[in-house]
Design a protein around this motif. Structure first.
Motif, short mmCIF file in Angstrom:
data_model
loop_
_atom_site.label_atom_id
_atom_site.label_comp_id
_atom_site.label_asym_id
_atom_site.label_seq_id
_atom_site.Cartn_x
_atom_site.Cartn_y
_atom_site.Cartn_z
N SER A 140 13.01 73.85 63.66
CA SER A 140 13.32 72.35 63.64
C SER A 140 14.36 71.75 64.87
CB SER A 140 13.86 72.03 62.39
OG SER A 140 15.10 72.65 62.08
N LYS A 141 14.37 70.59 64.73
CA LYS A 141 15.50 69.95 65.52
C LYS A 141 16.86 70.36 65.33
CE LYS A 141 16.97 65.37 67.18
NZ LYS A 141 17.01 64.02 67.43
N ARG A 142 16.96 70.49 63.98
CA ARG A 142 18.42 70.91 63.65
C ARG A 142 18.71 72.54 64.02
NH1 ARG A 142 23.05 69.08 63.61
NH2 ARG A 142 23.62 68.57 61.31
N GLU A 143 17.63 73.09 64.07
CA GLU A 143 17.83 74.63 64.69
C GLU A 143 18.03 74.67 66.14
OE1 GLU A 143 15.30 77.11 60.80
OE2 GLU A 143 14.12 76.10 62.61
N GLN A 158 19.56 72.20 67.80
CA GLN A 158 20.94 71.88 67.77
C GLN A 158 21.96 73.00 67.42
OE1 GLN A 158 21.16 68.60 65.23
NE2 GLN A 158 20.33 67.05 66.93
N ASN A 159 21.58 73.62 66.36
CA ASN A 159 22.61 74.81 66.06
C ASN A 159 22.39 75.78 66.96
OD1 ASN A 159 23.27 73.47 63.64
ND2 ASN A 159 21.69 74.63 62.57
N TRP A 160 21.34 76.41 67.72
CA TRP A 160 21.21 76.97 68.90
C TRP A 160 22.07 76.80 69.86
CZ3 TRP A 160 20.68 82.06 69.87
CH2 TRP A 160 20.14 82.38 71.04
N ASN A 161 21.93 75.73 70.31
CA ASN A 161 22.59 75.13 71.48
C ASN A 161 24.26 75.33 71.16
OD1 ASN A 161 20.44 74.27 73.09
ND2 ASN A 161 20.42 72.44 72.33
N LYS A 162 24.84 74.93 69.99
CA LYS A 162 26.13 75.15 69.66
C LYS A 162 26.71 76.62 69.59
CE LYS A 162 26.15 71.21 66.65
NZ LYS A 162 26.34 70.71 65.20
N ALA A 163 25.52 77.52 69.35
CA ALA A 163 25.99 78.91 69.06
C ALA A 163 26.04 79.55 70.71
CB ALA A 163 24.98 79.58 68.29
N VAL A 164 24.97 78.89 71.38
CA VAL A 164 25.06 79.42 72.62
C VAL A 164 26.44 79.09 73.56
CG1 VAL A 164 24.05 79.45 75.00
CG2 VAL A 164 22.71 79.68 73.06
N SER A 165 26.82 77.91 73.20
CA SER A 165 28.25 77.19 73.77
C SER A 165 29.36 78.08 73.40
CB SER A 165 28.20 75.93 73.42
OG SER A 165 27.23 75.13 74.17
N ALA A 166 29.20 78.32 72.21
CA ALA A 166 30.41 79.11 71.36
C ALA A 166 30.34 80.53 72.14
CB ALA A 166 30.29 79.37 69.81
N ARG A 221 22.57 78.27 57.76
CA ARG A 221 22.85 78.29 56.37
C ARG A 221 23.60 77.14 55.91
NH1 ARG A 221 19.07 81.31 54.70
NH2 ARG A 221 19.01 83.21 55.68
N LYS A 222 24.61 76.59 56.80
CA LYS A 222 25.39 75.23 56.19
C LYS A 222 24.26 74.10 56.16
CE LYS A 222 29.94 76.23 57.47
NZ LYS A 222 31.19 75.99 58.42
N SER A 223 23.30 74.00 57.44
CA SER A 223 22.41 73.11 57.32
C SER A 223 21.33 73.14 56.14
CB SER A 223 21.54 73.01 58.54
OG SER A 223 22.31 72.98 59.63
N GLU A 224 21.14 74.26 55.72
CA GLU A 224 20.09 74.25 54.52
C GLU A 224 20.70 74.03 53.07
OE1 GLU A 224 18.62 78.36 54.34
OE2 GLU A 224 17.54 78.19 56.26
N GLU A 225 22.12 74.14 53.36
CA GLU A 225 22.85 73.81 51.90
C GLU A 225 22.75 72.26 51.57
OE1 GLU A 225 26.61 75.69 51.90
OE2 GLU A 225 25.61 77.69 51.64
#
Length: 72
Positions: free
Chosen positions: A8-11, A13-21, A67-71
């Motif tokens: 999904s679009k949210r996933e 975005q989460n991947w981009n944040k994780a790669v940056s971190a 997981r936070k996005s799913e909650e």
């Protein structure tokens, strides 16, 4: 035949944040390693341990963000 569902679009975005971190963690580890090598003549961490730390941080942070996005 698909083996995996589309992200999904949210996933994405989460991947981009994780790669940056993960990238910034690797830069920090490399900086600390270079400083330790300059002062002591010995590295603090091996290159393989830095690699696996970056992989674990990236995928772990992505898992946490998903997981936070799913909650919500």
């Amino acid at each position: 035949m698909k083996f995996f569902k589309d992200a999904s679009k949210r996933e994405h975005q989460n991947w981009n944040k994780a790669v940056s971190a993960g990238f910034y963690i690797l830069l920090l580890l490399l900086f600390v390693n270079i400083i330790m090598y300059s002062y002591n003549g010995a590295e603090l961490m091996s290159s393989s341990s830095m690699f696996w730390t970056g992989i674990i941080v990236t995928f772990g942070y992505q898992f946490i963000l998903n997981r936070k996005s799913e909650e919500k």
